[in-house]
Scaffold this active site. Structure first.
Site, PDB file in Angstrom:
ATOM      1  N   LYS A  65       0.905  -1.308   0.025  1.00  0.00           N
ATOM      2  CA  LYS A  65       0.238  -0.008   0.017  1.00  0.00           C
ATOM      3  C   LYS A  65       0.771   1.377  -0.001  1.00  0.00           C
ATOM      4  O   LYS A  65       1.695   1.306   0.688  1.00  0.00           O
ATOM      5  CB  LYS A  65      -0.918   0.127   1.271  1.00  0.00           C
ATOM      6  N   SER A 140     -10.063   2.225   2.506  1.00  0.00           N
ATOM      7  CA  SER A 140      -8.949   3.122   1.558  1.00  0.00           C
ATOM      8  C   SER A 140      -8.105   2.075   1.074  1.00  0.00           C
ATOM      9  O   SER A 140      -7.420   2.409   0.008  1.00  0.00           O
ATOM     10  CB  SER A 140      -8.082   3.837   2.496  1.00  0.00           C
ATOM     11  N   SER A 164     -10.490  -0.253   7.002  1.00  0.00           N
ATOM     12  CA  SER A 164      -9.870  -0.181   5.521  1.00  0.00           C
ATOM     13  C   SER A 164      -9.036  -1.163   4.902  1.00  0.00           C
ATOM     14  O   SER A 164      -8.360  -1.256   3.791  1.00  0.00           O
ATOM     15  CB  SER A 164      -9.034   1.111   5.577  1.00  0.00           C
TER      16      SER A 164
END
Length: 486
Positions: A65, A140, A164
């Site tokens: 990420k 997210s 998330s």
């Protein structure tokens, strides 16, 4: 790879080929450098050939990420304000991935500064759900979940501040784990809300998630909130896969109206499955969970307002209007106006207001009191049961754009996940079937802080029983984006 059947370089190349074939449609990655990827893989092959004893994940590709700092790749947190920024240091999670021999394929797309539930808030691109390219992949950490679900990577990292990791895992049909807060280091993680942010793993099965969590977890003196305790025996628990004798609590407050019928149906079937596996299932009331969403949307924006003050155009990242005639304050205002997206601005304003003189006690202070009540609800529940369960999210993946102009509707995607962030306990999402619309549904399993192993044990049991019923993993039922082997 350990048996010599394939080299790390071959495995890496296969995943680079897959990324080239499907990521134009999926949009999971923000940065991939094939040369660097293959160099990492060849280094693992050389170490293996030299007879070095390597860890269980050595040579396995992973998607990372874009909220974790990386010295050899840009780190943007999905924001224009950090476009092209190359950090001078690795995050602890990044360093531990490298130490374990994982091959980092690249950086994945995300909602800007991890603020969102759909990955539509990225400043760079929209990520799409591999099950239906017109749908969101969650947020997210939507780039990471989409990469794993699209077979572009077998593993990925994410962060869970309000759901998330778990919410994207649920809507893309994979496994996503939020470890106990403090169990995985936040050093080098670009902060959104410091008392909530938690790094965790994505994988296509429970055991792989446990292996990845074990690889990057553990005490870190660089993180003042890091728990100085041994990592729970998550891999052993995932291999145990047994709920016989466990007491499972169904959270009363996470049922009823507001849940998509197909989600409710798959959850009810999974409850019956747990009973058939020897678990005792009881209903548990956690009355203060109903206040979790409003409390979270005071606490998280307040912390984001403070954390994002560091993006001031003076030290790193974007700088707008610095022509020598403007003051530092003017340059800062122009940079933040241009560099931050609408959702980030909205949360900064909400948080600044909640922390302002005359409102602090009424809003932020009161929200922290509610947080304490939610923690007490968990404590009371875990005196009665071993784990709690609920749907991970009230609906399956919604269409891209459907909630983009309705922040309240977007926030409701995290209805079931937020309480565990406020309390800091462990929670996982594991696939439990397809809804009537043919899209994945997730089961959330929650356990006390530092009982991450308990979560994995129950999740592996559910996974094994359901795969026996389905004749294989749920992802086998997903459409193939490239028209060939996944």
């Amino acid at each position: 790879m350990a048996s010599g059947e394939a080299s790390a370089a071959q495995v890496a190349q296969a995943h680079l080929d897959r990324i080239a074939a499907v990521d134009g449609e999926v949009g999971a990655f923000l940065h991939v450098d094939p040369e660097t990827v293959l160099a990492q893989a060849r280094a693992i092959d050389e170490r293996r050939a030299a007879g070095e004893e390597l860890g269980p994940l050595a040579g396995v590709p992973i998607a990372h990420k874009d909220v974790f700092t990386t010295t050899d790749m840009p780190t943007t947190a999905g924001s224009k304000i950090l476009e092209g920024w190359r950090p001078p240091y690795d995050a602890t999670v990044t360093a531990r991935l490298r130490a374990a021999g994982l091959v980092i394929l690249g950086k994945t797309n995300m909602d800007e500064f991890a603020m969102g539930s759909s990955t539509e808030n990225s400043a760079y691109r929209t990520t799409r759900n591999p099950w239906d390219l017109s749908r969101i992949p969650g947020g997210s950490s939507g780039g990471s979940s989409a990469a794993v679900a699209a077979f572009e990577a077998p593993l990925a990292t994410g962060t869970d501040t309000g759901g998330s990791i778990r919410q994207p895992a649920a809507v893309t049909g994979i496994v996503g784990m939020k470890p106990t807060y403090g169990g995985s280091s936040r050093y080098g993680l670009i902060a959104f809300a410091s008392s909530l942010d938690t790094p965790g793993p994505f994988a296509r099965n429970v055991l792989d998630a446990a292996l990845l969590q074990e690889a990057f977890s553990g005490h870190d003196p660089m993180d003042s909130t890091s728990v100085d305790q041994p990592v729970p025996a998550v891999v052993e628990a995932a291999r145990r896969a047994d709920v016989a004798g466990m007491t499972v609590g169904v959270v009363k407050e996470f049922s009823g109206d507001g849940y998509q019928p197909g989600v409710a149906a798959r959850f009810a079937e999974t409850v019956a499955l747990l009973e058939s596996l020897g678990a005792k299932v009881v209903e548990v009331s956690c009355p203060n969970f109903t206040y979790a969403l409003p409390a979270y949307y005071l606490i998280a924006p307040s912390e984001c307002s403070s954390n994002l003050a560091r993006f001031d155009a003076m030290r790193f990242g974007l700088r707008v209007g610095d022509d020598g005639a403007r003051s530092a304050e003017e340059v800062m205002a122009l940079t933040r106006a241009e560099g931050f997206g609408p959702e980030v601005k909205r949360r900064i304003m909400l948080g600044t207001y909640a922390l302002s003189s005359g409102y602090y006690d009424a809003y932020y202070g009161k929200a922290q009191q509610v947080r304490t009540l939610i923690t007490r609800d968990f404590d009371a529940a875990f005196e009665q049961v071993d784990v709690l369960i609920s749907p991970t999210t009230p609906t399956t993946a919604f269409p891209i754009g459907e909630r983009a102009d309705d922040p309240m509707a977007m926030y409701l995607a995290d209805l079931c996940t937020i309480p565990s962030n406020l309390a800091g306990n462990a929670a996982i999402s594991v696939p439990c079937g397809l809804s009537d619309d043919g899209l994945p549904v997730g089961l959330q399993i929650m356990a006390p802080a530092l009982a991450d192993d308990r979560v994995y044990r129950a999740a592996a049991a559910v996974e094994g029983a359901l795969e026996d019923r389905w004749g294989g993993p749920l992802l086998a039922q997903a459409p193939d984006l490239a028209g060939g082997a996944k």
